[in-house]
Motif scaffolding. Structure first.
Motif, PDB file in Angstrom:
ATOM      1  N   ARG A 119       0.940  -1.012  -0.321  1.00  0.00           N
ATOM      2  CA  ARG A 119      -0.330  -0.189   0.164  1.00  0.00           C
ATOM      3  C   ARG A 119       0.949   1.145   0.160  1.00  0.00           C
ATOM      4  N   ILE A 120       0.172   2.307  -0.807  1.00  0.00           N
ATOM      5  CA  ILE A 120       0.263   3.857  -0.161  1.00  0.00           C
ATOM      6  C   ILE A 120      -0.192   4.435  -0.480  1.00  0.00           C
ATOM      7  N   VAL A 121       0.223   5.358   0.682  1.00  0.00           N
ATOM      8  CA  VAL A 121      -0.445   6.272   1.687  1.00  0.00           C
ATOM      9  C   VAL A 121      -0.236   8.116   1.553  1.00  0.00           C
ATOM     10  N   THR A 122      -1.036   8.747   0.921  1.00  0.00           N
ATOM     11  CA  THR A 122      -0.467  10.006   0.707  1.00  0.00           C
ATOM     12  C   THR A 122      -1.907  10.796   1.512  1.00  0.00           C
ATOM     13  N   GLN A 123      -0.971  12.270   2.256  1.00  0.00           N
ATOM     14  CA  GLN A 123      -0.910  12.181   3.269  1.00  0.00           C
ATOM     15  C   GLN A 123      -0.955  13.971   2.898  1.00  0.00           C
ATOM     16  N   ALA A 124      -2.505  14.441   2.396  1.00  0.00           N
ATOM     17  CA  ALA A 124      -1.938  16.405   2.576  1.00  0.00           C
ATOM     18  C   ALA A 124      -2.527  16.704   3.701  1.00  0.00           C
ATOM     19  N   ARG A 125      -1.637  17.399   3.927  1.00  0.00           N
ATOM     20  CA  ARG A 125      -1.882  18.280   5.826  1.00  0.00           C
ATOM     21  C   ARG A 125      -1.633  19.631   5.328  1.00  0.00           C
ATOM     22  N   VAL A 126      -2.784  20.250   6.437  1.00  0.00           N
ATOM     23  CA  VAL A 126      -2.465  21.558   7.225  1.00  0.00           C
ATOM     24  C   VAL A 126      -2.651  21.622   8.872  1.00  0.00           C
ATOM     25  N   TYR A 127      -1.532  22.354   8.608  1.00  0.00           N
ATOM     26  CA  TYR A 127      -1.212  22.624  10.280  1.00  0.00           C
ATOM     27  C   TYR A 127      -0.674  23.607  11.070  1.00  0.00           C
ATOM     28  N   TYR A 128      -0.776  24.163  11.688  1.00  0.00           N
ATOM     29  CA  TYR A 128      -0.875  24.916  12.539  1.00  0.00           C
ATOM     30  C   TYR A 128       0.592  25.356  12.538  1.00  0.00           C
ATOM     31  N   GLN A 129       1.310  26.782  12.339  1.00  0.00           N
ATOM     32  CA  GLN A 129       2.157  26.299  12.778  1.00  0.00           C
ATOM     33  C   GLN A 129       2.592  27.821  13.832  1.00  0.00           C
ATOM     34  N   LEU A 130       3.710  28.181  14.364  1.00  0.00           N
ATOM     35  CA  LEU A 130       4.262  29.265  14.846  1.00  0.00           C
ATOM     36  C   LEU A 130       5.030  29.978  14.552  1.00  0.00           C
ATOM     37  N   ASN A 131       4.259  31.888  14.324  1.00  0.00           N
ATOM     38  CA  ASN A 131       5.255  32.390  13.477  1.00  0.00           C
ATOM     39  C   ASN A 131       6.458  33.390  14.091  1.00  0.00           C
ATOM     40  N   ALA A 132       7.256  32.882  14.084  1.00  0.00           N
ATOM     41  CA  ALA A 132       7.958  33.899  14.856  1.00  0.00           C
ATOM     42  C   ALA A 132       8.612  35.105  14.059  1.00  0.00           C
ATOM     43  N   PHE A 133       8.643  37.011  14.942  1.00  0.00           N
ATOM     44  CA  PHE A 133       8.836  38.292  14.513  1.00  0.00           C
ATOM     45  C   PHE A 133      10.092  38.456  14.614  1.00  0.00           C
ATOM     46  N   ARG A 134      11.162  38.813  14.624  1.00  0.00           N
ATOM     47  CA  ARG A 134      12.507  39.450  15.225  1.00  0.00           C
ATOM     48  C   ARG A 134      12.730  40.770  14.518  1.00  0.00           C
ATOM     49  N   SER A 135      12.725  41.530  14.884  1.00  0.00           N
ATOM     50  CA  SER A 135      13.193  43.000  14.428  1.00  0.00           C
ATOM     51  C   SER A 135      14.371  43.206  14.269  1.00  0.00           C
ATOM     52  N   GLU A 136      15.371  43.785  13.777  1.00  0.00           N
ATOM     53  CA  GLU A 136      16.386  44.293  13.950  1.00  0.00           C
ATOM     54  C   GLU A 136      17.378  44.885  14.560  1.00  0.00           C
ATOM     55  N   THR A 137      18.977  43.964  15.023  1.00  0.00           N
ATOM     56  CA  THR A 137      19.170  45.055  16.293  1.00  0.00           C
ATOM     57  C   THR A 137      18.923  47.143  15.696  1.00  0.00           C
ATOM     58  N   GLY A 138      18.953  47.285  16.643  1.00  0.00           N
ATOM     59  CA  GLY A 138      18.852  48.630  16.529  1.00  0.00           C
ATOM     60  C   GLY A 138      17.005  49.549  16.007  1.00  0.00           C
ATOM     61  N   ALA A 139      16.883  48.449  15.585  1.00  0.00           N
ATOM     62  CA  ALA A 139      15.005  49.691  14.611  1.00  0.00           C
ATOM     63  C   ALA A 139      14.889  50.262  16.411  1.00  0.00           C
ATOM     64  N   ASN A 140      14.149  51.414  14.981  1.00  0.00           N
ATOM     65  CA  ASN A 140      13.002  52.187  15.951  1.00  0.00           C
ATOM     66  C   ASN A 140      11.994  51.726  17.019  1.00  0.00           C
ATOM     67  N   GLU A 141      10.806  52.862  17.758  1.00  0.00           N
ATOM     68  CA  GLU A 141      10.550  52.103  17.687  1.00  0.00           C
ATOM     69  C   GLU A 141       9.801  51.862  17.396  1.00  0.00           C
ATOM     70  N   PHE A 142       8.888  52.652  16.426  1.00  0.00           N
ATOM     71  CA  PHE A 142       7.718  52.742  15.633  1.00  0.00           C
ATOM     72  C   PHE A 142       7.630  50.890  14.821  1.00  0.00           C
ATOM     73  N   VAL A 143       9.504  50.375  14.599  1.00  0.00           N
ATOM     74  CA  VAL A 143       9.536  49.109  13.366  1.00  0.00           C
ATOM     75  C   VAL A 143       8.741  47.778  15.298  1.00  0.00           C
ATOM     76  N   HIS A 144       9.665  48.051  16.313  1.00  0.00           N
ATOM     77  CA  HIS A 144       8.935  46.992  17.601  1.00  0.00           C
ATOM     78  C   HIS A 144       7.970  47.376  17.509  1.00  0.00           C
ATOM     79  N   THR A 145       7.023  48.127  17.739  1.00  0.00           N
ATOM     80  CA  THR A 145       5.187  48.630  18.250  1.00  0.00           C
ATOM     81  C   THR A 145       5.052  47.830  17.126  1.00  0.00           C
ATOM     82  N   ASP A 146       5.220  48.066  15.347  1.00  0.00           N
ATOM     83  CA  ASP A 146       4.595  47.468  14.618  1.00  0.00           C
ATOM     84  C   ASP A 146       5.090  45.403  14.427  1.00  0.00           C
ATOM     85  N   LEU A 147       6.519  45.576  14.698  1.00  0.00           N
ATOM     86  CA  LEU A 147       6.556  43.851  14.934  1.00  0.00           C
ATOM     87  C   LEU A 147       5.364  43.612  15.928  1.00  0.00           C
TER      88      LEU A 147
END
Length: 476
Positions: free
Chosen positions: A179-207
């Motif tokens: 037998r061959i079993v195929t599974q098309a999967r949709v799954y939850y993934q966690l998104n990691a947002f990182r700001s660049e070093t030295g980014a200003n306060e507005f960038v941090h807020t938006d992120l």
């Protein structure tokens, strides 16, 4: 140029005799025997035995949406027994690290309920397979991503459909690929947002705002499992089928053959990997708890001292495992009209509801496929003759099934392969309310495509196991 379309063969109503399975025929025969034979020895016609036996015979022969009342009663009884004995609920102590905390619980037709699998390394670095010693089956688990479908030309789509058809035909020629079993999967993934070093306060807020709104999204991948039955291995490989190392070599050869066939089916071979034991455990763990992605190593593996789940609870309509509710359904009715390739694309590419579309393919050698179709046609002819003697017309469903069987037999004569095919859908969500919403959405999508899902009431644990990346769906 138009994209290839295909027909789904209707679920066969031709059973062992008169559309009834062997267990049904056996129970009916025993009930009639018990009712009739005593009459020859002077027993009364109106004794209690007669109505009881006739009731058993009627119930045994009654089918509901292609399933017998006996089978449905057995499922309900099994769930009741598990509930009564406390086997619908399980919790592992946090102090059980570095100990055996459970086994993979798979339903077995022979009556043995618990079955364990050895995870065996192969000659390929980092690859492993599941070894079922009882049945002599070895299963490789592959993870890959499919190339874009939506924006491809009709010619490319047609090529992929033809490629998959050819792949199944080639697999049918490999006698030990069960037998061959195929599974098309949709799954939850966690998104990691990182700001660049030295980014200003507005960038941090938006992120920060983006992270709050888009912390969780849906990812997509495909699991392909290949199962080899060593009892069916022929030729020069037979000498290797008696040892684990030999089985590893046989499976490796089959995997390499099938992977090359997947190239023409739209698989991204630059992003394919044969999973090892920790990676398989990691994929299962994240199905039950998306937050667990943080516990995986750089290769996506889960440490042996982390249990796959800390608790689960089985209900009649769903299963609660750790942080997720899961509900499994069986596609008990496929579209009766031809459908175009990719007709389920919107479902498996959705960005809202986690789900697993499990498709089971049992490649059939031409001889076995012909034998099966001939038996199906003979049974339909017997039913037609009985209807003629009773003065009843043949049902349109029987006519359609016979026509489809004849067409499939002609295709076999032209060199096309044949498969036994089943489909399952498992949806998951972090709350019961969201699970019901996801279920209603999936059922509605299938209904729009003239297909129907059965919720597999009282059989959810077996259904969820089919959704795991273990290749055990459709196991005979």
């Amino acid at each position: 140029m138009s994209v290839l379309s295909s027909n789904f063969a209707p679920v066969s109503r031709a059973g062992f005799v008169a559309g009834r399975s062997k267990p049904q025929v056996f129970i009916i025969a025993v009930a009639l025997f018990v009712a009739i034979v005593p009459l020859a020895f002077g027993a009364g016609v109106f004794s209690w035995r007669m109505p009881v036996c006739l009731a058993v015979a009627v119930l045994a022969g009654w089918n509901v949406r292609g399933r017998s009342l006996i089978g449905l009663a057995a499922i309900k009884l099994g769930f009741g027994l598990r509930k009564a004995t406390g086997k619908t609920r399980w919790t592992v102590s946090p102090y059980a690290a570095n100990q055996v905390v459970g086994v993979i619980d798979l339903p077995d037709e022979t009556g043995k309920r618990l079955r364990t699998f050895d995870v065996v390394g192969t000659e390929f670095s980092g690859a492993a397979f599941l070894w079922d010693k009882d049945n002599g089956e070895a299963t490789a688990v592959l993870q890959l991503h499919s190339l874009d479908w939506l924006f491809q030309s009709d010619g490319v789509r047609e090529g992929r459909v033809s490629g998959w058809s050819q792949a199944l035909k080639s697999c049918a020629e490999l006698s030990d690929v069960s037998r061959i079993v195929t599974q098309a999967r949709v799954y939850y993934q966690l998104n990691a947002f990182r700001s660049e070093t030295g980014a200003n306060e507005f960038v941090h807020t938006d992120l920060a705002e983006a992270a709050a709104d888009m912390r969780v999204s849906c990812g997509h991948d495909v699991i392909v499992t290949i199962t080899v039955d060593t009892a069916k291995t022929h030729g020069g490989d037979v000498k290797d089928s008696g040892t684990v190392a030999g089985v590893s070599r046989i499976l490796s050869d089959r995997v390499q053959t099938i992977v090359q066939l997947l190239k023409s089916c739209g698989a991204d071979l630059d992003d394919i990997r044969w999973l090892d034991g920790p990676q398989i455990r990691g994929e299962i763990k994240c199905m039950f708890n998306p937050e667990a992605v943080g516990t995986l190593d750089e290769y996506g593996g889960l440490s042996d001292n982390v249990p796959l789940s800390t608790s689960w609870r089985e209900y009649a309509d769903d299963v609660k495992i750790d942080a997720m509710y899961l509900r499994s359904m069986w596609v008990d009715s496929w579209p009766s009209d031809p459908v175009q390739a990719g007709w389920l694309h919107n479902i498996v590419s959705n960005g809202r509801w986690p789900l697993v579309l499990t498709q089971v393919w049992h490649p059939l050698p031409i001889e076995k496929a012909e034998h099966k179709l001939n038996n199906q046609l003979m049974e339909l002819e017997r039913r037609d003759k009985i209807n003629q003697k009773l003065g009843r017309p043949t049902s349109e469903r029987d006519r359609a099934e016979a026509k489809e069987a004849v067409n499939r037999r002609k295709e076999l004569a032209q060199g096309y392969g044949d498969v036994e095919y089943k489909g399952f859908v498992t949806v998951s969500a972090p709350s019961l309310d969201l699970l019901n919403q996801a279920t209603n959405w999936v059922e509605g999508e299938f209904r729009q495509r003239s297909a129907h899902l059965d919720r597999q009431r009282d059989n959810q644990w077996a259904g969820v196991l089919r959704a795991l990346p273990l290749g055990q769906a459709g196991r005979k």
